[in-house]
Scaffold this motif. Structure first.
Motif, PDB file in Angstrom:
ATOM      1  N   GLN A  50     -51.359  53.524  90.169  1.00 48.39           N
ATOM      2  CA  GLN A  50     -51.788  54.884  90.512  1.00 48.39           C
ATOM      3  C   GLN A  50     -52.907  54.853  91.548  1.00 48.39           C
ATOM      4  OE1 GLN A  50     -52.918  57.017  86.979  1.00 48.39           O
ATOM      5  NE2 GLN A  50     -50.814  57.301  86.296  1.00 48.39           N
ATOM      6  N   ASP A  51     -53.889  53.977  91.324  1.00 52.13           N
ATOM      7  CA  ASP A  51     -55.002  53.859  92.277  1.00 52.13           C
ATOM      8  C   ASP A  51     -54.516  53.424  93.662  1.00 52.13           C
ATOM      9  OD1 ASP A  51     -56.725  54.576  90.261  1.00 52.13           O
ATOM     10  OD2 ASP A  51     -57.512  52.558  89.940  1.00 52.13           O
ATOM     11  N   MET A  52     -53.489  52.590  93.684  1.00 56.82           N
ATOM     12  CA  MET A  52     -52.926  52.104  94.948  1.00 56.82           C
ATOM     13  C   MET A  52     -51.931  53.112  95.538  1.00 56.82           C
ATOM     14  SD  MET A  52     -54.171  49.004  95.588  1.00 56.82           S
ATOM     15  CE  MET A  52     -52.992  48.340  96.731  1.00 56.82           C
ATOM     16  N   GLN A  53     -51.707  54.226  94.823  1.00 57.00           N
ATOM     17  CA  GLN A  53     -50.778  55.284  95.214  1.00 57.00           C
ATOM     18  C   GLN A  53     -49.354  54.780  95.357  1.00 57.00           C
ATOM     19  OE1 GLN A  53     -52.605  57.185  98.612  1.00 57.00           O
ATOM     20  NE2 GLN A  53     -54.159  58.149  97.341  1.00 57.00           N
ATOM     21  N   VAL A  54     -48.978  53.864  94.474  1.00 57.50           N
ATOM     22  CA  VAL A  54     -47.608  53.353  94.412  1.00 57.50           C
ATOM     23  C   VAL A  54     -46.871  54.181  93.370  1.00 57.50           C
ATOM     24  CG1 VAL A  54     -46.163  51.367  93.830  1.00 57.50           C
ATOM     25  CG2 VAL A  54     -48.319  51.028  95.063  1.00 57.50           C
ATOM     26  N   THR A  55     -45.793  54.841  93.789  1.00 52.53           N
ATOM     27  CA  THR A  55     -45.073  55.724  92.873  1.00 52.53           C
ATOM     28  C   THR A  55     -43.674  55.231  92.536  1.00 52.53           C
ATOM     29  OG1 THR A  55     -44.336  57.072  94.740  1.00 52.53           O
ATOM     30  CG2 THR A  55     -46.346  57.772  93.603  1.00 52.53           C
ATOM     31  N   GLU A  56     -43.121  54.350  93.325  1.00 51.54           N
ATOM     32  CA  GLU A  56     -41.778  53.843  93.066  1.00 51.54           C
ATOM     33  C   GLU A  56     -41.846  52.331  92.963  1.00 51.54           C
ATOM     34  OE1 GLU A  56     -38.891  55.272  95.863  1.00 51.54           O
ATOM     35  OE2 GLU A  56     -39.826  57.238  95.910  1.00 51.54           O
ATOM     36  N   THR A  57     -41.648  51.830  91.741  1.00 52.72           N
ATOM     37  CA  THR A  57     -41.709  50.374  91.570  1.00 52.72           C
ATOM     38  C   THR A  57     -41.093  49.974  90.245  1.00 52.72           C
ATOM     39  OG1 THR A  57     -43.165  48.457  91.764  1.00 52.72           O
ATOM     40  CG2 THR A  57     -43.968  50.288  90.439  1.00 52.72           C
ATOM     41  N   VAL A  58     -40.877  48.689  90.125  1.00 50.49           N
ATOM     42  CA  VAL A  58     -40.442  48.077  88.880  1.00 50.49           C
ATOM     43  C   VAL A  58     -41.602  47.231  88.377  1.00 50.49           C
ATOM     44  CG1 VAL A  58     -38.833  46.442  87.824  1.00 50.49           C
ATOM     45  CG2 VAL A  58     -38.027  48.020  89.602  1.00 50.49           C
ATOM     46  N   VAL A  59     -42.004  47.479  87.141  1.00 53.09           N
ATOM     47  CA  VAL A  59     -43.052  46.687  86.505  1.00 53.09           C
ATOM     48  C   VAL A  59     -42.360  45.676  85.609  1.00 53.09           C
ATOM     49  CG1 VAL A  59     -45.020  46.747  84.925  1.00 53.09           C
ATOM     50  CG2 VAL A  59     -44.692  48.597  86.592  1.00 53.09           C
ATOM     51  N   GLU A  60     -42.711  44.409  85.775  1.00 47.99           N
ATOM     52  CA  GLU A  60     -42.087  43.349  84.989  1.00 47.99           C
ATOM     53  C   GLU A  60     -43.081  42.753  84.009  1.00 47.99           C
ATOM     54  OE1 GLU A  60     -38.661  41.724  87.986  1.00 47.99           O
ATOM     55  OE2 GLU A  60     -40.586  40.690  88.022  1.00 47.99           O
ATOM     56  N   SER A  61     -42.583  42.481  82.816  1.00 51.20           N
ATOM     57  CA  SER A  61     -43.362  41.835  81.768  1.00 51.20           C
ATOM     58  C   SER A  61     -42.504  40.754  81.134  1.00 51.20           C
ATOM     59  CB  SER A  61     -43.771  42.855  80.702  1.00 51.20           C
ATOM     60  OG  SER A  61     -44.281  42.205  79.559  1.00 51.20           O
ATOM     61  N   ASP A  62     -43.126  39.636  80.796  1.00 56.88           N
ATOM     62  CA  ASP A  62     -42.364  38.576  80.138  1.00 56.88           C
ATOM     63  C   ASP A  62     -42.442  38.684  78.605  1.00 56.88           C
ATOM     64  OD1 ASP A  62     -44.934  37.744  79.684  1.00 56.88           O
ATOM     65  OD2 ASP A  62     -44.759  35.853  80.742  1.00 56.88           O
ATOM     66  N   TYR A  63     -43.025  39.760  78.117  1.00 61.10           N
ATOM     67  CA  TYR A  63     -43.143  39.969  76.676  1.00 61.10           C
ATOM     68  C   TYR A  63     -42.099  41.009  76.264  1.00 61.10           C
ATOM     69  CZ  TYR A  63     -45.721  39.629  72.274  1.00 61.10           C
ATOM     70  OH  TYR A  63     -46.099  39.365  70.991  1.00 61.10           O
TER      71      TYR A  63
END
Length: 146
Positions: A50-63
């Motif tokens: 949000q701070d970086m103003q990124v609105t379209e992305t995939v967040v990856e987690s290995d958990y």
């Protein structure tokens, strides 16, 4: 982990070609489990986006359990339910963000950043240039096709 009073979390933002854009490393207090640490990582990562103003992305987690908890539409009743709800709300608030599972080999940079924050006296760091501590691992977190 209950005897450890703090933990470290970290995340990296890359473009679709896998090139470094930014990263964060954060020391957190009162972490009660690995799941708790991963949920805090997701929360701080989403706030970072949000701070970086990124609105379209995939967040990856290995958990995988954390990913399942966030993507599950059923209300969570665990001791971490408030944090899970907070992360779900951050995902909903974002325009086009999804959370998915990735192998732990795909998250070596994030693991290095988390270790750095755990071992460091610095409470919170953000990087717009790749810090030396992750340069050797950046090449291993290559983009994957799904």
């Amino acid at each position: 982990m209950p005897h450890v009073p703090c933990g470290g979390i970290g995340g990296v933002l890359k473009n679709s070609q896998g090139l470094f854009i930014a990263a964060f490393s954060h020391r957190v207090n009162f972490v009660c489990s690995p799941l708790h640490a991963e949920l805090l990582t997701l929360k701080h990562g989403l706030l970072f986006l949000q701070d970086m103003q990124v609105t379209e992305t995939v967040v990856e987690s290995d958990y995988l359990i954390a990913v399942g908890d966030i993507n599950n539409e059923v209300e969570d009743l665990s001791s971490l339910s408030a944090l899970i709800t907070e992360v779900k709300d951050l995902v909903r608030f974002s325009n086009d963000v999804c959370i998915r599972h990735a192998s732990s080999q795909a998250n070596t940079v994030s693991h290095r950043l988390a270790s750095h924050s755990f071992d460091s006296n610095v409470h919170h760091e953000r990087f717009v240039n790749a810090p030396d501590l992750i340069l050797d691992t950046l090449m291993y977190d290559l983009p994957r096709t799904h």
